[in-house]
Design an enzyme around this catalytic site. Structure first.
Site, PDB file in Angstrom:
ATOM      1  N   GLY A 115     -35.625  34.132 -31.542  1.00  0.00           N
ATOM      2  CA  GLY A 115     -34.751  32.909 -31.956  1.00  0.00           C
ATOM      3  C   GLY A 115     -35.550  31.739 -32.492  1.00  0.00           C
ATOM      4  O   GLY A 115     -36.718  32.264 -33.087  1.00  0.00           O
ATOM      5  N   SER A 116     -35.347  30.642 -32.080  1.00  0.00           N
ATOM      6  CA  SER A 116     -35.795  29.527 -32.941  1.00  0.00           C
ATOM      7  C   SER A 116     -37.212  29.202 -32.217  1.00  0.00           C
ATOM      8  O   SER A 116     -37.597  28.212 -33.029  1.00  0.00           O
ATOM      9  CB  SER A 116     -34.759  28.232 -32.529  1.00  0.00           C
ATOM     10  OG  SER A 116     -33.841  28.487 -33.360  1.00  0.00           O
ATOM     11  N   THR A 117     -37.741  29.822 -31.185  1.00  0.00           N
ATOM     12  CA  THR A 117     -38.935  29.649 -30.827  1.00  0.00           C
ATOM     13  C   THR A 117     -40.140  29.989 -31.885  1.00  0.00           C
ATOM     14  O   THR A 117     -41.092  29.563 -32.253  1.00  0.00           O
ATOM     15  CB  THR A 117     -39.442  30.266 -29.552  1.00  0.00           C
ATOM     16  OG1 THR A 117     -39.182  31.673 -29.770  1.00  0.00           O
ATOM     17  CG2 THR A 117     -38.540  29.854 -28.462  1.00  0.00           C
TER      18      THR A 117
END
Length: 622
Positions: A386-388
């Site tokens: 995801g956004s990591t």
């Protein structure tokens, strides 16, 4: 020419010649009638355990011939036997053939002995003249073979400072005696309330065909301190009993449980895998490091092969010199591990927290929940990051010339290749800066910015953070993969850690560590594996990347942890599976004071709401 009587001729044949003669035995028809052929056939039958064939090759076999051979095999626990032919000396009607026997004894290993077979020729055929000396040259009628075996204490697993993380101690086995139970429901209720034992599991145990009503049936092992807590409630319940036993203990219950692993009685499957040095009843590693490094930690047993005369005299025929186990030096730090355990304590969904040293890549803590499931999510679970992953996308953008204050557009929706990408809860920041887009994890901004990157820029950045790099930290861990996007839509999804991008929590901790240090290092759990793969981030990207990740905590999606001084990181809410809306994993990766870490809660929802408080609790405890 002088003629030599065949009766007076003695012939010596070397091993090489013996093997050559053995190779000349005919396959069809009557075999060649030489003493070596007879010996070879006899030893082949011996190696195959074909006692009936052996007995048919013996001249005047003694009573209980097969029983004596079987007792020899059983008393010494011989798994396999193989033989090598030696020399042959023969006259017209008799011969002696030497051989070397290599018997593999269960639990001890290979025992080598030299023997000889005496043969006699009768009616054109060679027969074995059998005595107990065939089994061993020192054996006589009435002798018995036996063996001893001793295992040394198992070596310890050490922490990063060389202090033992494992030790031998005592646990209390809590169980039941079926015939003493007056009320099954009361027993089930007490065990569930005090120890969390599933009543269905108790019923299954009690109803097993092998359970005797009069015997103690173990249910669960607990440490002494836990036993002292629950005993007042359990002892008064008829049918519940307690027993002490020796056990391998860690600093606390559940401490690095999946990583250190556990020990117990060897299983049938492991007996096959571990080989002949092990036997039923041995205590071995069953999971984690205890299993992966079983031979190193256990060492090898010592023992003797003995021959006992009817008079009681004992002769030692062979010795096995055991070797002590060697301690296993890990990189774990107890204080960091304890902080990780405390941070995910009480999390009801599957979760993982893993921490590494940003300067070396050494793994400092590995925690995985739930404890009762064998999966070590921190090391082996692979999830969309995801956004990591925007940490990596941001590094690619910085490499391409952007700065934290460079313009970025964050609309509510961005369409790439016909697919619409949206922000969490419909957020939009309009025309803004990269810093704001990163801090608030704006999907649309990163999708649009990634579209302007060179074709392989994102893949190159991923490789600088160890994606698609093989490494072995000391236990199996598949790392991270970044498949090359097949079109612009896949590229957009990959830029926000979706699509086909996958990573373990361990790997994402190494990403956070690389962001602080400027250099990605393959994470390692054992000191001996320090020199693993590594890569440098693009020049000039470290400082602005630090600023971006700090902004996440001070003003963005991670501001629930703003009270932890020096903490920086990136939240992630990663979609997976199917449904409307799609379920999401909650992520946070970050660093503080030289420690990089990753938090994952499977199906946990929103990273900023679920993973950040766990991260803050962990970071504040360091």
């Amino acid at each position: 020419m002088r003629r030599v009587s065949r009766r007076g001729l003695r012939v010596g044949v070397s091993v090489a010649a013996a093997l050559f003669l053995a190779a000349c035995v005919t396959v069809r028809g009557r075999p060649a009638e030489g003493p070596l052929d007879a010996v070879q056939a006899y030893l082949q039958a011996w190696a195959g355990g074909d006692l009936a064939t052996m007995e048919r090759m013996v001249a005047e076999p003694p009573p209980h011939f097969a029983a004596q051979h079987q007792r020899f095999r059983d008393d010494l626990r011989i798994v396999t036997s193989r033989f090598e032919l030696g020399r042959v000396e023969h006259e017209a009607e008799s011969a002696v053939v030497t051989f070397r026997a290599l018997h593999v004894l269960r639990g001890l290993g290979e025992w080598e002995m030299n023997g000889a077979l005496h043969l006699v020729r009768r009616e054109g055929r060679w027969w074995v003249r059998w005595t107990p000396a065939v089994l061993h040259p020192e054996a006589r009628e009435g002798d018995r073979f036996s063996r001893t075996r001793t295992r040394l204490e198992r070596a310890a697993i050490l922490d990063g400072d060389g202090v033992p993380l494992t030790r031998q101690g005592e646990v209390i086995t809590i169980g039941v005696e079926p015939r003493r139970i007056q009320n099954r429901a009361a027993v089930a209720s007490a065990l569930q309330a005090q120890l969390g034992v599933d009543p269905a599991r108790l019923e299954k145990v009690l109803n097993a065909p092998s359970v005797s009503p009069e015997h103690f049936v173990p249910i669960i092992d607990v440490r002494l301190e836990r036993y002292q807590q629950v005993r007042p409630a359990l002892a008064p319940v008829p049918g519940i009993f307690f027993r002490r036993k020796s056990a391998r203990l860690t600093p606390a219950g559940g401490f690095a449980a999946h990583t250190l692993g556990r020990v117990g009685d060897v299983t049938a499957e492991l007996l096959t895998q571990l080989g002949p040095l092990y036997q039923p009843g041995d205590i071995v590693g069953l999971s984690g490091l205890e299993l992966a490094y079983e031979p190193q930690l256990a060492g090898s047993p010592s023992g003797e092969v003995r021959l006992t005369r009817p008079s009681g005299e004992v002769r030692v025929l062979g010795r096995f010199e055991g070797t002590p186990g060697t301690p296993l030096h890990t990189t774990l730090r107890p204080e960091v591990q304890s902080a990780a355990e405390a941070a995910i304590e009480g999390v009801t969904q599957p979760a993982a927290l893993v921490a590494v040293d940003t300067g070396t890549g050494a793994i400092l803590a590995v925690a995985s929940r739930p404890l009762e499931q064998p999966l070590n999510r921190a090391l082996t679970g692979r999830y969309p990051p995801g956004s990591t992953f925007k940490v990596i996308t941001a590094e690619a953008l910085l490499t391409g010339g952007m700065r934290p204050d460079s313009p970025a557009s964050c609309p509510a929706v961005a369409t790439v290749g016909g697919k619409s990408f949206r922000n969490f809860e419909g957020e939009e920041f309009g025309n803004t800066r990269l810093r704001v887009a990163f801090a608030h994890s704006c999907n649309t901004a990163f999708v649009l910015l990634a579209a302007g990157l060179a074709p392989d820029a994102l893949g190159a950045a991923a490789r600088r953070f160890g994606f698609d790099v093989e490494y072995y930290p000391g236990l199996p861990s598949p790392g991270a993969s970044f498949p090359a996007p097949r079109d612009e839509t896949e590229k957009a999804a990959a830029a926000i850690g979706q699509g086909r991008v996958l990573a373990t929590p361990l790997h994402m901790a190494s990403v956070a560590a690389a962001a602080e240090s400027g250099r990605w290092r393959a994470p390692y759990l054992l000191a001996e594996l320090e020199d693993g793969p590594r890569a440098s981030l693009a020049a000039g990207t470290r400082t602005p990347l630090l600023a971006l990740m700090r902004a996440v905590v001070t003003e963005g999606s991670g501001k629930a942890a703003a009270g932890v001084a020096g903490l920086a990181g990136k939240t992630g809410t990663a979609e997976f599976g199917s449904g409307t809306p799609l379920p999401t994993h909650a992520w946070f990766i970050g660093f503080r004071n030289g420690i990089g870490f990753a938090v994952l809660v499977e199906g946990g929802g929103v990273g900023g709401r679920v993973a950040v408080p766990i991260a803050a609790k962990f970071a504040a405890a360091l």
